[in-house]
Scaffold this motif. Structure first.
Motif, PDB file in Angstrom:
ATOM      1  N   LYS A 308       0.845  -1.201   0.000  1.00  0.00           N
ATOM      2  CA  LYS A 308       0.000   0.000   0.000  1.00  0.00           C
ATOM      3  C   LYS A 308       0.876   1.244   0.000  1.00  0.00           C
ATOM      4  O   LYS A 308       1.669   1.460   0.907  1.00  0.00           O
ATOM      5  CB  LYS A 308      -0.911   0.008   1.228  1.00  0.00           C
ATOM      6  N   TYR A 316      -1.692   0.130  -5.602  1.00  0.00           N
ATOM      7  CA  TYR A 316      -2.618   0.957  -4.833  1.00  0.00           C
ATOM      8  C   TYR A 316      -2.560   2.407  -5.337  1.00  0.00           C
ATOM      9  O   TYR A 316      -3.593   3.065  -5.510  1.00  0.00           O
ATOM     10  CB  TYR A 316      -2.286   0.904  -3.343  1.00  0.00           C
ATOM     11  N   THR A 338      -8.413  -2.409  -4.700  1.00  0.00           N
ATOM     12  CA  THR A 338      -7.141  -2.905  -5.228  1.00  0.00           C
ATOM     13  C   THR A 338      -6.939  -4.370  -4.880  1.00  0.00           C
ATOM     14  O   THR A 338      -6.430  -5.157  -5.690  1.00  0.00           O
ATOM     15  CB  THR A 338      -5.972  -2.074  -4.667  1.00  0.00           C
TER      16      THR A 338
END
Length: 353
Positions: A308, A316, A338
């Protein structure tokens, strides 16, 4: 086939001779285990390598796979992979969904679009980032993206070219409504521009080099490329979730073979250029030049794509930008999470080792 009777085991145990029972069982089970191993090995040999079909297009970033196929590097993992070449990358997702192919090489924006449409297609490995290999080319009268307004632009709808164009237009405060779209494959763009059919085209290598080399390199030029959007044009290896669950060992083998192909390219670049050139229909010299437009991702860097982050080299970060653009264009009704577009288990297992 020899079977071991549970009734026989029970009667022996009831005699109270436990040590003797264990010895007897070991003597029986040892040859049975050996027979089982021999039988399993024989079955594996009889079955031969597992055949898999992977959809692809002619793209310089897929060089490691072209090398792997030419040298049969898949054999090491008991696989027989055949690359199915598509002239239109937009057709690969539907081929995956129908089961016509086992998996495919797509760009991440395609995956976002497919998942938004209800398909369970997931990225299992990042392949490369385009670093100038995708571009918008125009004649010499056009110097910037803002000049695209009111002009004809040739590109392949619902493809990486479409996405790159939308991103470029956004940077100049324009939208798709400000241009006249001309639908065509990336391979058709060079001839269309040379004929004067249109002043602007979106394509990728090797078609890109074909355009900019026309007229001694003085007729057309790159106005906007994937260098201006690092990480947004990301090539990925994709499988349907059903295939991921049914063939995890095979997918792991394909990923390892990609890395073997990449290692071969680094160890023997000149030989690799020839192999890739033969597949792509270009010279070894052209392959060497085109490789500067992509960045093939090594194993150590693969996990970054699944972490992330707001960075566009992360799914992401790039997914957020891609999703919003596709939503604005009406190509999707909602931006998918995602997590629904990726499966990091193979890369995680690979890098842990």
């Amino acid at each position: 086939m020899v079977t071991f009777s549970p009734l026989l085991a029970s009667s022996v145990a009831s005699n109270g001779a436990q040590p003797r029972t264990r010895t007897w069982m070991k003597r029986l089970l040892k040859p049975l285990a050996s027979l089982a191993l021999v039988a399993a090995a024989g079955s594996a040999l009889a079955a031969g390598p597992t055949p898999l079909k992977i959809g692809t297009v002619v793209w310089i970033g897929y060089g490691p796979f072209y090398v792997a196929e030419a040298l049969d590097l898949y054999k090491k993992y008991n696989l027989k992979v055949s690359l199915q070449v598509f002239t239109d990358p937009a057709l690969i997702p539907s081929a995956i969904a129908s089961g016509a192919i086992d998996g495919g090489m797509l760009t991440y924006d395609q995956v976002v679009g497919q998942v938004a449409a209800g398909q369970a297609q997931k990225v299992v490995m990042p392949i490369d980032y385009s670093n100038g290999g995708d571009a918008i080319v125009a004649d010499k009268t056009i110097t910037k993206v803002a000049d695209f307004k009111g002009k004809k632009v040739g590109f392949n709808p619902l493809s990486p070219s479409d996405f790159l164009l939308s991103y470029a237009l956004k940077t100049a405060g324009l939208t798709d409504k400000d241009i006249t779209p001309i639908s065509m494959t990336p391979e058709a763009v060079p001839a269309a521009m040379a004929s004067g059919q249109m002043p602007i085209g979106v394509t990728y290598e090797p078609s890109l080099s074909q355009i900019v080399s026309q007229g001694g390199g003085k007729k057309f030029k790159v106005v906007f490329s994937s260098k201006n959007a690092p990480g947004l044009i990301a090539d990925v290896l994709v499988f349907d979730d059903k295939v991921i669950k049914a063939k995890p060992t095979e997918i792991s083998g394909i990923i390892k073979t990609y890395l073997d192909g990449l290692a071969y390219m680094k160890a023997k670049p000149d030989e690799s250029y020839k192999i890739i050139g033969k597949f792509m229909g270009v010279t070894a010299k052209e392959v060497k030049e085109q490789l500067t437009g992509v960045y093939n991702i090594p194993a150590a860097e693969m996990p970054k794509a699944f972490v992330k982050s707001a960075d566009t080299t992360s799914y992401y970060g790039s997914g957020d930008v891609i999703g919003k653009l596709l939503l604005a264009k009406g190509q999707i009704k909602a931006v998918p999470a995602t997590e629904a577009t990726i499966d990091a288990q193979f890369v995680t297992a690979l890098t842990k080792k």
